[in-house]
Design an enzyme around this catalytic site. Structure first.
Site, PDB file in Angstrom:
ATOM      1  N   GLY A   1       7.727   5.538   8.927  1.00 27.67           N
ATOM      2  CA  GLY A   1       7.943   5.704   7.497  1.00 27.67           C
ATOM      3  C   GLY A   1       9.374   5.723   7.016  1.00 27.67           C
ATOM      4  O   GLY A   1       9.606   5.618   5.807  1.00 27.67           O
TER       5      GLY A   1
ATOM      6  N   GLU B   1       6.689   6.706  15.230  1.00 28.73           N
ATOM      7  CA  GLU B   1       6.116   5.349  15.156  1.00 28.73           C
ATOM      8  C   GLU B   1       6.905   4.497  14.157  1.00 28.73           C
ATOM      9  O   GLU B   1       6.364   4.040  13.155  1.00 28.73           O
ATOM     10  CB  GLU B   1       4.659   5.422  14.692  1.00 28.73           C
ATOM     11  CG  GLU B   1       3.752   6.275  15.544  1.00 28.73           C
ATOM     12  CD  GLU B   1       2.379   6.487  14.903  1.00 28.73           C
ATOM     13  OE1 GLU B   1       2.221   6.209  13.694  1.00 28.73           O
ATOM     14  OE2 GLU B   1       1.477   6.919  15.616  1.00 28.73           O
ATOM     15  N   PRO B   2       8.178   4.283  14.397  1.00 22.13           N
ATOM     16  CA  PRO B   2       8.952   3.521  13.420  1.00 22.13           C
ATOM     17  C   PRO B   2       8.667   2.029  13.506  1.00 22.13           C
ATOM     18  O   PRO B   2       8.472   1.485  14.592  1.00 22.13           O
ATOM     19  CB  PRO B   2      10.403   3.810  13.834  1.00 22.13           C
ATOM     20  CG  PRO B   2      10.322   4.079  15.302  1.00 22.13           C
ATOM     21  CD  PRO B   2       8.967   4.675  15.569  1.00 22.13           C
ATOM     22  N   GLY B   3       8.631   1.397  12.367  1.00 18.85           N
ATOM     23  CA  GLY B   3       8.485  -0.049  12.311  1.00 18.85           C
ATOM     24  C   GLY B   3       9.667  -0.641  11.567  1.00 18.85           C
ATOM     25  O   GLY B   3      10.591  -1.216  12.146  1.00 18.85           O
ATOM     26  N   ARG B   4       9.681  -0.420  10.265  1.00 14.33           N
ATOM     27  CA  ARG B   4      10.664  -1.035   9.378  1.00 14.33           C
ATOM     28  C   ARG B   4      12.111  -0.799   9.817  1.00 14.33           C
ATOM     29  O   ARG B   4      12.930  -1.710   9.829  1.00 14.33           O
ATOM     30  CB  ARG B   4      10.472  -0.469   7.973  1.00 14.33           C
ATOM     31  CG  ARG B   4      11.268  -1.178   6.903  1.00 14.33           C
ATOM     32  CD  ARG B   4      11.132  -0.464   5.559  1.00 14.33           C
ATOM     33  NE  ARG B   4       9.803  -0.055   5.238  1.00 14.33           N
ATOM     34  CZ  ARG B   4       8.945  -0.758   4.484  1.00 14.33           C
ATOM     35  NH1 ARG B   4       9.324  -1.881   3.926  1.00 14.33           N
ATOM     36  NH2 ARG B   4       7.735  -0.304   4.252  1.00 14.33           N
TER      37      ARG B   4
ATOM     38  N   ARG C   1       5.905  -9.341   0.123  1.00 16.92           N
ATOM     39  CA  ARG C   1       6.357  -8.046  -0.403  1.00 16.92           C
ATOM     40  C   ARG C   1       6.716  -8.081  -1.889  1.00 16.92           C
ATOM     41  O   ARG C   1       6.302  -7.193  -2.634  1.00 16.92           O
ATOM     42  CB  ARG C   1       7.518  -7.488   0.430  1.00 16.92           C
ATOM     43  CG  ARG C   1       7.179  -7.329   1.925  1.00 16.92           C
ATOM     44  CD  ARG C   1       8.191  -6.492   2.698  1.00 16.92           C
ATOM     45  NE  ARG C   1       8.115  -5.101   2.320  1.00 16.92           N
ATOM     46  CZ  ARG C   1       8.945  -4.493   1.503  1.00 16.92           C
ATOM     47  NH1 ARG C   1       9.982  -5.147   1.008  1.00 16.92           N
ATOM     48  NH2 ARG C   1       8.765  -3.248   1.184  1.00 16.92           N
TER      49      ARG C   1
ATOM     50  N   CYS D   1       0.940 -21.579  -6.937  1.00 19.44           N
ATOM     51  CA  CYS D   1       0.448 -21.540  -8.317  1.00 19.44           C
ATOM     52  C   CYS D   1      -0.140 -20.178  -8.656  1.00 19.44           C
ATOM     53  O   CYS D   1      -1.344 -20.024  -8.865  1.00 19.44           O
ATOM     54  CB  CYS D   1      -0.565 -22.649  -8.541  1.00 19.44           C
ATOM     55  SG  CYS D   1      -1.748 -22.768  -7.218  1.00 19.44           S
ATOM     56  N   GLU D   2       0.719 -19.184  -8.642  1.00 20.84           N
ATOM     57  CA  GLU D   2       0.375 -17.806  -9.025  1.00 20.84           C
ATOM     58  C   GLU D   2       1.609 -17.262  -9.730  1.00 20.84           C
ATOM     59  O   GLU D   2       2.725 -17.387  -9.192  1.00 20.84           O
ATOM     60  CB  GLU D   2       0.134 -16.920  -7.791  1.00 20.84           C
ATOM     61  CG  GLU D   2      -0.951 -17.359  -6.862  1.00 20.84           C
ATOM     62  CD  GLU D   2      -2.312 -16.770  -7.208  1.00 20.84           C
ATOM     63  OE1 GLU D   2      -2.374 -15.821  -8.002  1.00 20.84           O
ATOM     64  OE2 GLU D   2      -3.294 -17.283  -6.665  1.00 20.84           O
TER      65      GLU D   2
ATOM     66  N   TYR E   1       7.291  -6.544   8.030  1.00 21.05           N
ATOM     67  CA  TYR E   1       6.268  -6.863   7.019  1.00 21.05           C
ATOM     68  C   TYR E   1       6.563  -8.174   6.294  1.00 21.05           C
ATOM     69  O   TYR E   1       6.200  -8.347   5.132  1.00 21.05           O
ATOM     70  CB  TYR E   1       6.096  -5.700   6.026  1.00 21.05           C
ATOM     71  CG  TYR E   1       5.875  -4.381   6.737  1.00 21.05           C
ATOM     72  CD1 TYR E   1       4.685  -4.157   7.425  1.00 21.05           C
ATOM     73  CD2 TYR E   1       6.863  -3.394   6.762  1.00 21.05           C
ATOM     74  CE1 TYR E   1       4.482  -2.969   8.126  1.00 21.05           C
ATOM     75  CE2 TYR E   1       6.661  -2.210   7.451  1.00 21.05           C
ATOM     76  CZ  TYR E   1       5.473  -2.003   8.126  1.00 21.05           C
ATOM     77  OH  TYR E   1       5.282  -0.830   8.816  1.00 21.05           O
TER      78      TYR E   1
HETATM   79  N1  LLP Z   1       2.399   4.430  11.815  1.00 21.63           N
HETATM   80  C1  LLP Z   1       1.334   4.206  11.013  1.00 21.63           C
HETATM   81  C2  LLP Z   1       0.089   4.895  11.282  1.00 21.63           C
HETATM   82  C3  LLP Z   1       1.459   3.326   9.932  1.00 21.63           C
HETATM   83  O1  LLP Z   1       0.418   3.112   9.138  1.00 21.63           O
HETATM   84  C4  LLP Z   1       2.696   2.675   9.696  1.00 21.63           C
HETATM   85  C5  LLP Z   1       2.870   1.776   8.568  1.00 21.63           C
HETATM   86  C6  LLP Z   1       3.768   2.928  10.583  1.00 21.63           C
HETATM   87  C7  LLP Z   1       3.582   3.821  11.629  1.00 21.63           C
HETATM   88  C8  LLP Z   1       5.110   2.284  10.445  1.00 21.63           C
HETATM   89  O2  LLP Z   1       5.727   2.625   9.267  1.00 21.63           O
HETATM   90  P1  LLP Z   1       7.238   2.171   8.974  1.00 21.63           P
HETATM   91  O3  LLP Z   1       8.132   2.923   9.931  1.00 21.63           O
HETATM   92  O4  LLP Z   1       7.338   0.721   9.182  1.00 21.63           O
HETATM   93  O5  LLP Z   1       7.443   2.562   7.577  1.00 21.63           O
HETATM   94  N2  LLP Z   1       3.430  -3.597   4.145  1.00 21.63           N
HETATM   95  C9  LLP Z   1       4.236  -2.525   3.611  1.00 21.63           C
HETATM   96  C10 LLP Z   1       4.353  -1.377   4.578  1.00 21.63           C
HETATM   97  C11 LLP Z   1       3.049  -0.795   5.023  1.00 21.63           C
HETATM   98  C12 LLP Z   1       3.219   0.241   6.080  1.00 21.63           C
HETATM   99  C13 LLP Z   1       1.939   0.761   6.541  1.00 21.63           C
HETATM  100  N3  LLP Z   1       1.999   1.651   7.647  1.00 21.63           N
HETATM  101  C14 LLP Z   1       5.584  -3.073   3.180  1.00 21.63           C
HETATM  102  O6  LLP Z   1       5.796  -4.269   3.264  1.00 21.63           O
HETATM  103  O7  LLP Z   1       6.428  -2.316   2.723  1.00 21.63           O
END
Ligand code: LLP
Length: 412
Positions: free
Chosen positions: A238, A272-275, A312, A342-343, A371
């Protein structure tokens, strides 16, 4: 661009991007491996020896080369579908390095997750608790589980990506957690190993994340008092990044806040970092295909990438920095930068001051490593774009452009 000899690191990068666009065509994604490595090290080092595991959230970008890179750095994995579990396994993660979250796991997903012996299946409801227990008993195994709690905390993020309020569908209300942990501990097929919380994404202040961490630490203390000893606290992902240059919480301060909340319990922290790991590493290269001015009204820069490549902006009205790679003389004007779909929602930027550009100029859309490609789709029969990994001075195609034949290959 490539016509002058590159002198600064930024020039070198621009030259490389131009070279990549010429070779791979646009639209295309380019990821900088060095940026991913640096982001991972920053987070990992910030734990300063405290027991932890970084479970990269594959949903942000599950391209095999990206996932393998995170694996090589020592990351563990967070999967949100069986597909992501299998991608993690193929990229070298051991089952006991994978946590599996998902608000609606199918019977097939549960069965296979149990059989793999993952580090933890994050349980989202009393019904799911029951289903995992049944499948584990049927397979004669004990499934390690963590309960996903919903702490009813406002992440103060975009409503579409907030998950920690009781109006959101995720997890179980935290007040119900103690009873459910007792239930899990009593089940033959389950071993409660952790508590999980994830309150949303693109969170830019520490306070909600810290509060969420405190809530699961308090839960773990209460459970300990009842003789239920957990092994880890999974604080979810998050943490946000700065898309527009405004200040956001610092990853080191974030980790310190989590460790500060947890230290007294002695429990291992999982995140659980992604972004934050992959977002800033990615750019999308796109070519201007048209420029048009409605008299007395809008000026449109039409590019060859759209909501198919990057959802996004259309989905969340998300801001991404956009820059031309060729610098032309002249004043900035106010433009909409739009895709070819075309949106009406297919726009990357509205009413943005932008330097002069011409047809065939190359633009770079920034901070799309998370994402971006992962949420790409093939609306209008647009094949998926290629992805390139840039590593220092070298680059390689890690996913080639899909062909129309491949796109149609599943059909009659
Ligand atoms: N763990 C769980 C259970 C999650 O649902 C998510 C993201 C993460 C970890 C990773 O979160 P992060 O560190 O990346 O914030 N598509 C959207 C973001 C949706 C995120 C959903 N869950 C966007 O483009 O901003």
């Amino acid at each position: 661009m490539a016509s002058t000899t590159p002198s600064t690191p930024a020039d070198v990068r621009t030259a490389r991007l131009g070279e990549i666009a010429a070779a791979a065509g646009t639209p295309c994604y380019v990821y900088d491996a060095g940026v991913i490595r640096a982001a991972y090290r920053t987070l990992d080092d910030a734990f300063d020896g405290y027991p932890h595991a970084i479970h990269y959230a594959l949903k942000a970008n599950s391209s095999l080369a990206v996932v393998r890179l995170l694996h090589s750095l020592g990351s563990h994995a967070d999967a949100n579908s069986l597909g992501e579990v299998d991608v993690a396994l193929r990229c070298g993660f051991r089952p006991d390095q994978i946590v599996f979250t998902g608000v609606g796991k199918s019977a097939g997903e549960i069965d296979r997750a149990v059989s793999l012996g993952l580090l933890a299946i994050n349980v989202e409801s009393p019904g799911e608790l029951d289903r995992i227990d049944q499948r584990a008993v049927a397979q004669n195994v004990t499934a390690p589980v963590a309960l996903r709690v919903n702490p009813d905390i406002d992440a103060k993020s975009h409503p579409h990506i907030s998950t920690g309020l009781k109006s959101n569908k995720f997890g179980v209300p935290i007040d119900e957690a103690p009873a459910l942990f007792r239930e899990m501990a009593a089940r033959r097929g389950l071993q409660p190993v952790g508590a999980h919380v994830h309150i949303g994404s693109q969170i830019t202040t520490l306070e909600p994340l810290e509060k969420a961490a405190q809530s699961v630490v308090a839960l773990a203390h209460a459970l300990r008092g009842e003789g239920i000893e957990l092994q880890h606290l999974d604080m979810g992902g998050g943490l946000g990044i700065s898309y527009d240059g405004s200040p956001v919480a610092d990853p080191v301060a974030y980790v310190r806040a989590l460790v500060g909340a947890t230290r007294g319990s002695g429990l291992k922290v999982a995140i659980e970092p992604g972004r934050v790991l992959v977002g800033p590493a990615g750019v999308l290269l796109t070519t201007v295909v048209d420029v048009k001015q409605f008299p007395g009204a809008k000026r449109f820069v039409v590019v060859d990438a759209g909501m198919t490549e990057l959802m996004r902006p259309a989905l969340y009205n998300a801001y991404h920095r956009i820059e031309p790679l060729v610098h032309r003389d002249g004043d900035a004007t106010i433009v909409d930068i739009v895709g070819p779909i075309c949106e009406s929602t297919d726009a990357y930027a509205r009413d943005r001051a932008f330097p002069p550009v011409r047809v065939d100029d190359l633009l770079m859309v920034a901070d799309v490593g998370a994402y971006g490609a992962a949420m790409g789709h093939t609306y209008l029969r647009r094949p998926l774009p290629p992805e390139i990994m840039l590593d220092g001075d070298q680059w390689r195609i890690i996913r080639r452009r899909q062909t129309l034949d491949e796109l149609l290959s599943l059909e009659e």
